[in-house]
Design a protein around this motif. Sequence first.
Motif, PDB file in Angstrom:
ATOM      1  N   GLN A  84      72.195-105.142 -28.922  1.00  0.00           N
ATOM      2  CA  GLN A  84      70.836-105.027 -29.458  1.00  0.00           C
ATOM      3  C   GLN A  84      70.725-105.500 -30.903  1.00  0.00           C
ATOM      4  O   GLN A  84      69.616-105.631 -31.416  1.00  0.00           O
ATOM      5  CB  GLN A  84      70.362-103.569 -29.378  1.00  0.00           C
ATOM      6  N   ARG A  96      61.187 -92.883 -30.360  1.00  0.00           N
ATOM      7  CA  ARG A  96      61.234 -93.259 -28.939  1.00  0.00           C
ATOM      8  C   ARG A  96      60.046 -94.134 -28.567  1.00  0.00           C
ATOM      9  O   ARG A  96      60.185 -95.105 -27.826  1.00  0.00           O
ATOM     10  CB  ARG A  96      61.254 -92.011 -28.059  1.00  0.00           C
ATOM     11  N   ASP A 113      61.137-102.500 -26.697  1.00  0.00           N
ATOM     12  CA  ASP A 113      61.892-102.769 -25.460  1.00  0.00           C
ATOM     13  C   ASP A 113      61.001-103.478 -24.441  1.00  0.00           C
ATOM     14  O   ASP A 113      61.394-104.496 -23.866  1.00  0.00           O
ATOM     15  CB  ASP A 113      62.392-101.465 -24.834  1.00  0.00           C
ATOM     16  N   THR A 123      77.161 -97.977 -30.034  1.00  0.00           N
ATOM     17  CA  THR A 123      76.909 -97.518 -28.659  1.00  0.00           C
ATOM     18  C   THR A 123      75.758 -98.281 -28.015  1.00  0.00           C
ATOM     19  O   THR A 123      75.462 -98.075 -26.849  1.00  0.00           O
ATOM     20  CB  THR A 123      76.552 -96.009 -28.627  1.00  0.00           C
ATOM     21  N   ARG A 124      75.096 -99.127 -28.786  1.00  0.00           N
ATOM     22  CA  ARG A 124      73.957 -99.897 -28.261  1.00  0.00           C
ATOM     23  C   ARG A 124      74.283-101.385 -28.358  1.00  0.00           C
ATOM     24  O   ARG A 124      73.506-102.173 -28.907  1.00  0.00           O
ATOM     25  CB  ARG A 124      72.695 -99.571 -29.054  1.00  0.00           C
ATOM     26  N   PRO A 179      66.703 -93.152 -30.758  1.00  0.00           N
ATOM     27  CA  PRO A 179      67.310 -94.405 -31.229  1.00  0.00           C
ATOM     28  C   PRO A 179      66.917 -94.714 -32.671  1.00  0.00           C
ATOM     29  O   PRO A 179      65.729 -94.769 -32.986  1.00  0.00           O
ATOM     30  CB  PRO A 179      66.728 -95.454 -30.275  1.00  0.00           C
ATOM     31  N   ARG A 187      68.172-106.334 -36.210  1.00  0.00           N
ATOM     32  CA  ARG A 187      67.859-106.872 -34.877  1.00  0.00           C
ATOM     33  C   ARG A 187      67.240-108.260 -34.995  1.00  0.00           C
ATOM     34  O   ARG A 187      66.986-108.921 -33.997  1.00  0.00           O
ATOM     35  CB  ARG A 187      66.920-105.921 -34.130  1.00  0.00           C
ATOM     36  N   ALA A 189      60.600 -97.587 -30.042  1.00  0.00           N
ATOM     37  CA  ALA A 189      61.658 -98.270 -29.283  1.00  0.00           C
ATOM     38  C   ALA A 189      61.117 -98.721 -27.937  1.00  0.00           C
ATOM     39  O   ALA A 189      61.416 -99.830 -27.467  1.00  0.00           O
ATOM     40  CB  ALA A 189      62.858 -97.339 -29.093  1.00  0.00           C
ATOM     41  N   ASP A 198      67.159 -97.529 -35.533  1.00  0.00           N
ATOM     42  CA  ASP A 198      67.537 -98.904 -35.916  1.00  0.00           C
ATOM     43  C   ASP A 198      67.900 -98.950 -37.391  1.00  0.00           C
ATOM     44  O   ASP A 198      68.953 -99.450 -37.775  1.00  0.00           O
ATOM     45  CB  ASP A 198      66.384 -99.877 -35.656  1.00  0.00           C
ATOM     46  N   GLN A 233      62.913-104.416 -35.706  1.00  0.00           N
ATOM     47  CA  GLN A 233      63.573-103.126 -35.826  1.00  0.00           C
ATOM     48  C   GLN A 233      62.554-102.065 -36.208  1.00  0.00           C
ATOM     49  O   GLN A 233      61.524-102.380 -36.792  1.00  0.00           O
ATOM     50  CB  GLN A 233      64.719-103.159 -36.848  1.00  0.00           C
ATOM     51  N   HIS A 257      76.348 -95.229 -34.257  1.00  0.00           N
ATOM     52  CA  HIS A 257      75.299 -95.190 -33.228  1.00  0.00           C
ATOM     53  C   HIS A 257      74.997 -96.602 -32.709  1.00  0.00           C
ATOM     54  O   HIS A 257      74.856 -96.819 -31.502  1.00  0.00           O
ATOM     55  CB  HIS A 257      74.068 -94.523 -33.844  1.00  0.00           C
ATOM     56  N   HIS A 258      74.942 -97.575 -33.599  1.00  0.00           N
ATOM     57  CA  HIS A 258      74.654 -98.957 -33.178  1.00  0.00           C
ATOM     58  C   HIS A 258      75.762 -99.504 -32.285  1.00  0.00           C
ATOM     59  O   HIS A 258      75.494-100.305 -31.394  1.00  0.00           O
ATOM     60  CB  HIS A 258      74.467 -99.858 -34.401  1.00  0.00           C
TER      61      HIS A 258
END
Lengths: 486, 256
Positions: free
Chosen positions: A280, A205, A212, A276-277, A238, A146, A208, A240, A219, A273-274
Amino acid sequence: MAYRATVRGERFVFADLREVMAKANEEKSGDQLAEIAAGSARERVAAKLALADVPLSEIVANPLVDDAVTDLILASHDTVGFQAIAACTIGEFREMILAPGFPETWAAGGLARAVTPEIAAAVAKIMSDRDLITGAKPLRTATRCRNTMGGPGVLGVRTQPNHPTDDVEGILLSAVDGLLYGCGDAMIGVNPAAESVTGTAAILRGLAGLIDHLHLPTQTCVLAHLTTQLAALDAGAPVDLLFQSVAGTEEANRSFGISLDLLAEGREAVLAHHRTRAGQFVGEQVMYFETGQGSALSADAHHSIDQLTVEARAHGVARAYDPFLVNSVVGFIGPEYLADARQIIRAGLEDHFVGKLLGLPMGIDVCYTNHVEADQNTNDDLFILLAAAGCTFVMGVPASDDVMLGYQSTSYHDAAGIRELFGLSPAPEFTTWLTEKGLLRDGRLTDPAGQLAATLAGGLDAALLQATPSAAIGTHHPRRQPGGAM
Amino acid sequence: MDVTQLARRVRAVTPARIFVGRIGTSYGTAQLLALRADHAAARDAVTANLTLTSGPLAPLAERYGLFAVDSAADDRTQYLRRPDRGRRLSSIARDTITARCPHDTDLQVVIGDGLSAAAIEAQVPGLLPLLLDAADQAGWSIGQTFAVNHCRVGIMNDVGEILHPKAVVLLIGERPGLATAQSMSAYLAWRPRAHHTDADRNLLSNIHPRGIAHPDAVSRIIALIRAMRATGASGITLKEPDRRGPLDSDSVGTAP
């Protein structure tokens, strides 16, 4: 094949490459524990002399153990690039590394992949501490997740906000404190006290939520076992960076509950998974590995190979999975492997150099336990040496005291102080964020107050809601009383 | 909320030394010297010996007939440098436990000094009675609890080979940190045998007043033993029932 050398008229014979490699090591209690160390200072020098005359091709042609890690190392070896250095001896290779122009050749030709872990370990054995620093300094590898680590003039810091019972609020408060010192660009990485899918997911979470809500360009990572992190990912948390401790033999990795296939599967799962994000991530380096001399011996899985060489092979494992960062936790293992300040400092410089020569984004957890002959001055010394060597990142632990793992590392204060002393910066994206928030002015820490604290606290509460949606903001935790060990 | 208020919030939720202020990028003098004092105390705890005949463990030794045996490490210095010796019982210890402990029990509890006898003195008097009562209520046969001086986690394999219990629980002093020298770990293994590693064991660490409390630790140990009995396995593949997932020692490893 036997190796021979004569020191002041005394003749020494070493039965095979494994023996000459082990005896050429600087003194380490772990090699003595394994009963493979040189028996005298003269024998140690003789082994270094013998090793200096060994051609690189001979090291590649004679694997020290037949296992899956060796297969991986040989399969990923750049045999074409290797032709340029194959005929060199270890002694000549040392001089090549230290001569002007090598860093350019190394970078342009992608020489890192032509160097095997065993070659890197062998050359480190005949280098002085200053050689290890001078040699490592220009060998830099940039990586991206990130944000971007490993750029010129960057010293990253992994905030390590551990908590004895994985209390998410306690973890986030420690992480926020790190931000005030410019720490957390390498990652915010938590060692959980309990191996738990729900606990790991809650920490992920919460972290994150913090990044956020503060728009932090960094990360996160929870250093549970890889299978636990993947289960948390399946449960919707999530991820990273996917963490795993790795070692330099197949058998030692088995004792960690992993195989090379599992590492590959885990990496693929996190990359998917990344995807789907979207938006970021700025890069596809998703793995974070930790290593450390002595881990294979402690699992009785070292096959009589010395601990520097096994450590280099662990770096070889890490390299195969395109890591974002790799960290040798050098002083954690205890006096049976690294007895004192002198051995810890040497091992830290070796691991950093070996990792860099192999092309890794190499950091060091500069640390010591309370049962080893070292103290915070040892940490200060090694940190300064590693800053001079261009270390990619270090740990940032509140006031050096890890209240969960029970050992001392480098602190937020130490990291900020060393950055100032050497004119080093956090990752560029992170520097921009710190500057925008008023935490950094002209590269120096400010004394934040007022609005900034409100922003940080706001991010904290929002993150807590995200970690445990049922928790009310501002609820106090009556189960613990103030005071105690503070 | 200002930074001072943030600092106040800290004290309720974490023992970490955060929001301690700075002088330039250095600690204030009081903070610097407090760190030195805590390190000195931790160093002293590492070299202390376990005592059953006097002090906080004496009443417990009396009540449960505890006795102490030695690992194969000759002394504290050798213990620190030779982990292989700390993982084996001395030959006298092997004879002693063979003679004094019932074999083939459902549960064998072992106490090890590890790297902090102070942790054992602080935690075992509270935890052991709760644990043995809970095991008794579960209807399990319970072995004779004993202590091992200069003990490492691998001692569980020797205990398994000699006494053949189903479950072994080792209560062992963790390496002292700066915040506390009183933190204890409980390692669990199902039918431990030679060559078992940490991957075959489950771990509950941080048992101390600011970590896991005794009743919570005991209920989790009992739940883990139930899971071990149900699956016939321990270690990385075992899920800790109800609240948590698989439990292993990979990322913790603060006990010897």
